[in-house]
Design an enzyme around this catalytic site. Structure first.
Site, PDB file in Angstrom:
ATOM      1  N   SER A 108      33.735  32.199  18.194  1.00 39.20           N
ATOM      2  CA  SER A 108      35.154  32.424  17.975  1.00 39.20           C
ATOM      3  C   SER A 108      35.328  33.685  17.161  1.00 39.20           C
ATOM      4  O   SER A 108      34.476  34.038  16.333  1.00 39.20           O
ATOM      5  CB  SER A 108      35.781  31.233  17.248  1.00 39.20           C
ATOM      6  N   LYS A 137      36.920  32.567  27.939  1.00 40.68           N
ATOM      7  CA  LYS A 137      37.537  33.153  26.755  1.00 40.68           C
ATOM      8  C   LYS A 137      38.990  32.687  26.695  1.00 40.68           C
ATOM      9  O   LYS A 137      39.787  33.001  27.579  1.00 40.68           O
ATOM     10  CB  LYS A 137      37.468  34.674  26.830  1.00 40.68           C
ATOM     11  N   ASP A 150      34.688  50.388  23.976  1.00 36.69           N
ATOM     12  CA  ASP A 150      34.265  49.585  22.818  1.00 36.69           C
ATOM     13  C   ASP A 150      32.805  49.163  22.971  1.00 36.69           C
ATOM     14  O   ASP A 150      32.457  48.003  22.792  1.00 36.69           O
ATOM     15  CB  ASP A 150      35.171  48.364  22.655  1.00 36.69           C
TER      16      ASP A 150
END
Length: 749
Positions: A22, A42, A136
């Site tokens: 999480s 997700k 990212d």
């Protein structure tokens, strides 16, 4: 970790089994599909789900992840971006993140570091080929799976993280792994921003710290923009490449494709500290890849990059190639030694002729002397449009005389002229295809393929076997088909052609049905044994039944399959032969059915560790344990099993003894095969890159360049090459087909 109080029992119909983790964005759960395959879901936090801007970004993430789903990423299985609490399900990748690996075991080194670098460059190349910029790339977004590194989390970052910068409250990246332009002008970020991030990632993997680490994310950001990287502890051979990635200006960096070429040129062990050792210890993949190059033959001009591959400029550091001027100075020393090493490889590999044993007396011909090209043949390259333009798929083909019949995805079947690639007719499918279900096969007058129902036609069967007249393309008949073959055998083949008949599984998965392929007249039906589900397994001109209990099929854990001989005239099943599984059928060698035993690590298959030979007539079963577990895509040709690894390694294993015959590193990643010609074995990836190997010792005969803008392909893909006499016909991504003369393959480079 186990589920907690308050966690949902299921999401989108997928029952949850465990909580994987999480973060500020949401929670990730382990779940199962209805067929039992593990997926990672997700689930976005409720407070973010109420943010319209965040929903837009999540839609973008799902769209990007769908586009890049392939061998180096997690494929999207399902998603609900408009749900009250949005979620996305992807294939579950078993393995730890790179950040966790560094934290628990320290920096990566040697051959492991080289493999990691190459795997990440391959992933970046495939991501950029479909027009996606990750933005990212960082250690926590790299999962180290048994098949190699996988890149996850596209287009979205954590919403609450002390180690991130924000703009209007939204994460834009992780400063120590961001590019200068990402910090200064986020809207102008392009593919070479990811290359910068990969450079920082490789430095981190090699040393345990980033080249721009500082006491705060703001200081890290300043150093990324204004300071030189700290690379003194990065191994010298790798350091030279990393430096080129960390140029402050995007134009000063290599593309992902150029980077991959340079990384493959590094020594097998990156432990050297002397810059002069860059060319030492070279692996065979780079030496053999360029064996056809000669100093006297200039390389052809680099092609213009296509929109689908905006950053791919085809370059190389071998003889006759030029390193791009913009980053040549940083690589001069490495390239000089590399060219010398490749030159030596050329001389060693070509002295005995293609496929020779060094004696120099063997012909370069790859086809038997009696093999001929189709009449009027010229090399060709065609694309077959399907019924769903949003689903570019791969086709699979069979050759009959001067015709080539292909099908797969949203194409039920198409007839192609082998001589020039022109289409005679095409039958399309309106619905969403089942993955890896291609053409059933063809007889002298009939072609059989799969059709999938459109979502607008809920009354019809979800999938059908369709018979088409081979000459006219007219539909002859269709029948609803079951879809359990993958669960039973590990192979997607729900129908098989046996002589002039086709054998299918009925829609309720309760019996075999044999029909005349052209007329559709039922010849016989044969019920499955009580409590079992079965799939047809072709064994040359005949077939056998492979069955498993309902409980094992429903649980997607077939550990005790049984093989039944089948009376081809009546469909009657003979006495069962039990097999220790899980096992995947490969084909027939020396009259016996050959299967590969699957090595499981928990719920996940991790390769193949045994060969099983079954004689259905005598009911004798023989097992041979392999020396190690081989991971990759398997296939059978003659009496040899071949396993093609995701990084291009092809291994030949004797089907009778389980002993390794030879192993050869190639430059064709994610290849499927083999397809056996008279004097060559052909393997091909989804990009259309083809490699020809000698069956005797695996010696490289030739390799072609990619012909389609696709991903390298997943494990278990069926062979993509079809032979029509001396013509090599290749199916690649996006319904691309091309053909060339086996004696005159397209030159690589």
């Amino acid at each position: 970790m186990s589920l907690r109080g308050g966690d949902p029992a299921e999401i989108g119909g997928y029952p949850l089994e465990a909580r994987l983790g999480s973060g500020g964005m949401g929670t990730v759960f382990l779940a199962r599909t209805s067929s039992g395959r593990p997926v990672a879901i997700k689930l976005i936090h409720p407070q973010l789900a109420a943010d319209d801007e965040f929903r837009i970004r999540f839609r973008q993430e799902v769209a990007a992840a769908r586009r890049v789903s392939g061998a180096f990423t997690a494929a999207v299985v399902d998603a609900a971006t408009e749900a009250e609490q949005p979620w996305m399900a992807t294939t579950y990748i078993q393995g730890q993140t790179l950040s966790r690996r560094i934290a628990t075991k320290g920096p990566v080194s040697g051959a492991e570091l080289r493999r990691l670098a190459i795997g990440l460059a391959e992933a970046l190349r495939d991501i950029h080929r479909v027009g996606v910029v990750h933005r990212d790339l960082k250690p926590s977004n790299v999962v180290l799976s048994p098949e190699g590194p996988r890149v996850i989390d596209f287009g979205i970052s954590r919403a609450v993280d002390q180690q991130t910068l924000t703009i209007t409250g939204r994460v834009i990246g992780t400063p120590p792994f961001m590019s200068p332009e990402q910090l200064q002008a986020p809207r102008d970020v392009g593919p070479r921003s990811d290359v910068f991030s990969l450079g920082t990632l490789l430095a981190y993997a090699a040393t345990g710290r980033g080249p721009f680490d500082a006491d705060s994310p703001y200081l890290s950001a300043y150093q990324v923009v204004h300071e030189e990287p700290s690379l003194e502890d990065v191994p010298v051979p790798l350091r030279t490449v990393v430096e080129s990635c960390l140029a402050k200006e995007p134009d000063g960096r290599p593309s992902a494709h150029e980077l991959l070429v340079l990384l493959r040129d590094l020594p097998a062990d990156l432990g050297h500290t002397d810059a002069g050792a860059v060319g030492a210890g070279r692996t065979r993949d780079m030496i053999t890849q360029h064996h056809v190059a000669t100093p006297a033959t200039p390389a052809p001009a680099a092609p213009t990059p296509t929109p689908a591959d905006p950053d791919a400029v085809r370059t190389d550091t071998s003889v006759g190639r030029r390193v791009p001027r913009r980053w040549r100075p940083a690589l001069a020393a490495a390239v000089t030694v590399t060219v010398a090493a490749i030159g030596g490889g050329v001389a060693a590999l070509t002295s005995g002729g293609f496929g020779g044993n060094g004696g120099g007396d063997q012909s370069n011909s790859l086809a038997a002397s009696g093999a001929a090209l189709p009449h009027g043949f010229t090399s060709w390259h065609e694309t077959v449009p399907g019924g769903r333009p949003d689903i570019p798929d791969e086709l699979r083909c069979v050759a009959h005389g001067d015709a080539v019949f292909c099908g797969g995805g949203s194409v039920v079947a198409t007839r192609i002229r082998a001589a020039d690639g022109s289409r005679v007719w095409t039958v399309k499918s309106p619905g969403v295809p089942v993955s890896s279900m291609y053409l059933v096969g063809a007889t002298d007058d009939t072609v059989l393929g799969y059709r999938f129902a459109s979502q607008d036609a809920p009354q019809g069967p979800p999938s059908e076997v369709v018979a088409v007249d081979a000459n006219t393309g007219r539909e002859l008949w269709s029948v609803a088909s079951g879809a359990q073959s993958t669960a039973v055998t590990g192979r997607t083949q729900d129908a098989v052609v046996v002589g002039s008949d086709v054998v299918t599984v009925n829609a309720s998965n309760s019996r075999f049905e044999a029909r005349d392929a052209h007329s559709g007249r039922v010849a016989w039906t044969s019920p499955f044994p009580a409590g079992k589900q079965c799939a047809p397994v072709p064994t040359g001109p005949r077939f056998v039944a492979m069955c498993a209990t309902n409980a094992e099929v429903d649980g997607l854990a077939v550990r005790h399959p049984t093989v039944y001989p089948v009376d081809q005239a009546s469909g009657t099943l003979g006495r069962p032969v039990a097999v220790d599984g899980p096992a995947v059928p490969m084909g027939v060698a020396n009259g016996k059915l050959v299967l590969l035993q699957v090595h499981m690590e928990g719920p996940e298959p991790a390769g193949y560790n045994g060969v099983v030979r079954v004689d259905p007539a005598s009911r004798k079963v023989t097992y041979s344990r392999l020396a190690k577990t081989y991971a990759g895509t398997p296939g059978l040709a003659g009496s040899t099993v071949y396993v093609s690894g995701q990084t291009g390694l092809v291994t030949a294993i004797d089907a009778a003894t389980g002993r390794q015959k030879w192993s050869r590193q190639t430059s064709v990643e994610g290849a499927s095969g083999p397809v056996a010609g008279a004097d060559a074995l052909y393997f091909s990836s989804a990009t259309g890159r083809v490699v020809a190997l000698s069956p005797q010792d695996g010696k490289l005969l030739w390799t072609t360049d990619p012909q389609a803008d696709g991903l390298t392909g997943g494990l278990g893909a069926s062979p993509r090459v079809t032979l029509a006499g001396r013509a090599v016909i290749v199916a690649a991504a996006k319904n691309t087909l091309f053909a060339f003369d086996a004696q005159k393959p397209p030159k690589a480079g």
